[in-house]
Write an enzyme that holds these catalytic residues in place. Structure first.
Site, PDB file in Angstrom:
ATOM      1  N   GLU A  49       0.862  -1.174   0.000  1.00 46.89           N
ATOM      2  CA  GLU A  49       0.000   0.000   0.000  1.00 46.89           C
ATOM      3  C   GLU A  49       0.901   1.227   0.000  1.00 46.89           C
ATOM      4  OE1 GLU A  49      -4.030  -1.676   2.213  1.00 46.89           O
ATOM      5  OE2 GLU A  49      -2.802  -0.180   3.232  1.00 46.89           O
ATOM      6  N   ASP A  60      -5.442   9.532   9.756  1.00 44.95           N
ATOM      7  CA  ASP A  60      -4.111   9.115  10.164  1.00 44.95           C
ATOM      8  C   ASP A  60      -3.650   9.851  11.416  1.00 44.95           C
ATOM      9  OD1 ASP A  60      -3.318   7.254   7.985  1.00 44.95           O
ATOM     10  OD2 ASP A  60      -3.741   9.016   6.749  1.00 44.95           O
ATOM     11  N   TYR A 175     -10.412  -3.637   3.679  1.00 42.13           N
ATOM     12  CA  TYR A 175      -9.492  -3.230   4.742  1.00 42.13           C
ATOM     13  C   TYR A 175     -10.312  -3.065   6.023  1.00 42.13           C
ATOM     14  CZ  TYR A 175      -5.695  -0.394   6.865  1.00 42.13           C
ATOM     15  OH  TYR A 175      -4.704   0.114   7.659  1.00 42.13           O
TER      16      TYR A 175
END
Length: 270
Positions: A49, A60, A175
């Site tokens: 990734e 994030d 994911y």
């Protein structure tokens, strides 16, 4: 069959699980990214990734936020990231590459132009963090027409109805975000992950990769026993930050971190 589907099928036939490392393109410098990608493959990566740096990476934590800042300081753009994949493909035509990032750079480039360039470079999947499947009607057909797997996120709070809907819009793998929070923010609970992934598997057939909170070989091995893939991000990006001044030491540090995960995943009882 896409590269991602092919790799996932081959691993399943071997009784193994995918090791999927994440790094941010352009970190610590754009000139190093392709070399680091090859380092990850040599250390045992099955899929990479590759993060597209963005100024507001809302999902994030601070580690990857700082990586984006380092990449952006050097002027790393989406077109440059795609060019990195094209360069990588000159010597590696088998390792799947997933571009992971946010919608704004793709929208600014133009969805069709982005899809064309990504496919031409040898990109295999697109994971857009802030693009839910309900809003993907414009881009998903562009990706599908170019054999780019759209990869979506699932979370501990994802409902059964939503799991079904996401699976209908996804290919390659999904994911599963193992914790409630941003990247690097908490310790993973393997039992909870096992229960949720088993539940997801009861609803959909796609492979499930698990990310967030995987920091060492023991955790990677534990997660590999209950999922189809182990996604490792923040600990690798933190390693890049700590060794950014020495390219050779950086490659060794990444190998020393990732390879034991590969070994532990392949020999979970050892």
């Amino acid at each position: 069959m896409s590269r991602i589907e092919g790799v996932m099928k081959a691993l399943k036939d071997q009784g193994r699980k995918a090791l999927i490392p994440y790094i941010t393109a352009g970190d610590p410098h754009p000139d190093q990214s392709v070399g680091l990608m090859h380092t990850l493959v040599k250390a045992g990566a099955d899929i990479i990734e590759l993060g597209v740096p963005f100024s507001d990476p809302m999902a994030d934590g601070p580690v990857i936020q700082l990586a984006c800042e380092r990449a952006l300081v050097h002027g790393t753009t989406l077109r440059q990231v795609i060019a990195m994949v094209k360069e990588f493909r000159k010597t590696d035509d088998s390792t799947p590459i997933v571009l992971m990032g946010y919608l704004n750079p793709m929208e600014a480039m133009g969805y069709e132009a982005f899809a064309d360039a990504a496919a031409d470079a040898g990109v295999d999947g697109i994971l857009t963090v802030d693009l839910p499947h309900e809003e993907a009607d414009e881009v998903a057909p562009l990706f599908a027409a170019r054999n780019l797997d759209p990869i979506f996120l699932m979370a501990p709070t994802t409902t059964d109805e939503r799991i079904k809907a996401i699976s209908e819009h996804s290919s390659g793998y999904v994911y599963y975000v193992s914790i409630k929070g941003v990247t690097g923010s908490a310790t993973i609970n393997v039992d909870e992950v096992a229960e949720k992934v088993a539940h997801i598997h009861n609803i959909m057939a796609l492979p499930v990769g698990v990310g967030f909170g995987i920091r060492d070989a023991d955790t990677a091995a534990a997660i590999s026993r209950v999922s189809d893939g182990v996604i490792v991000g923040s600990v690798l990006v933190d390693t890049i930050a700590r060794h950014q001044a020495d390219p050779d030491a950086l490659k060794k540090a990444l190998t020393d971190l990732l390879h034991p995960m590969r070994v532990a995943m392949d020999n979970p009882a050892s």
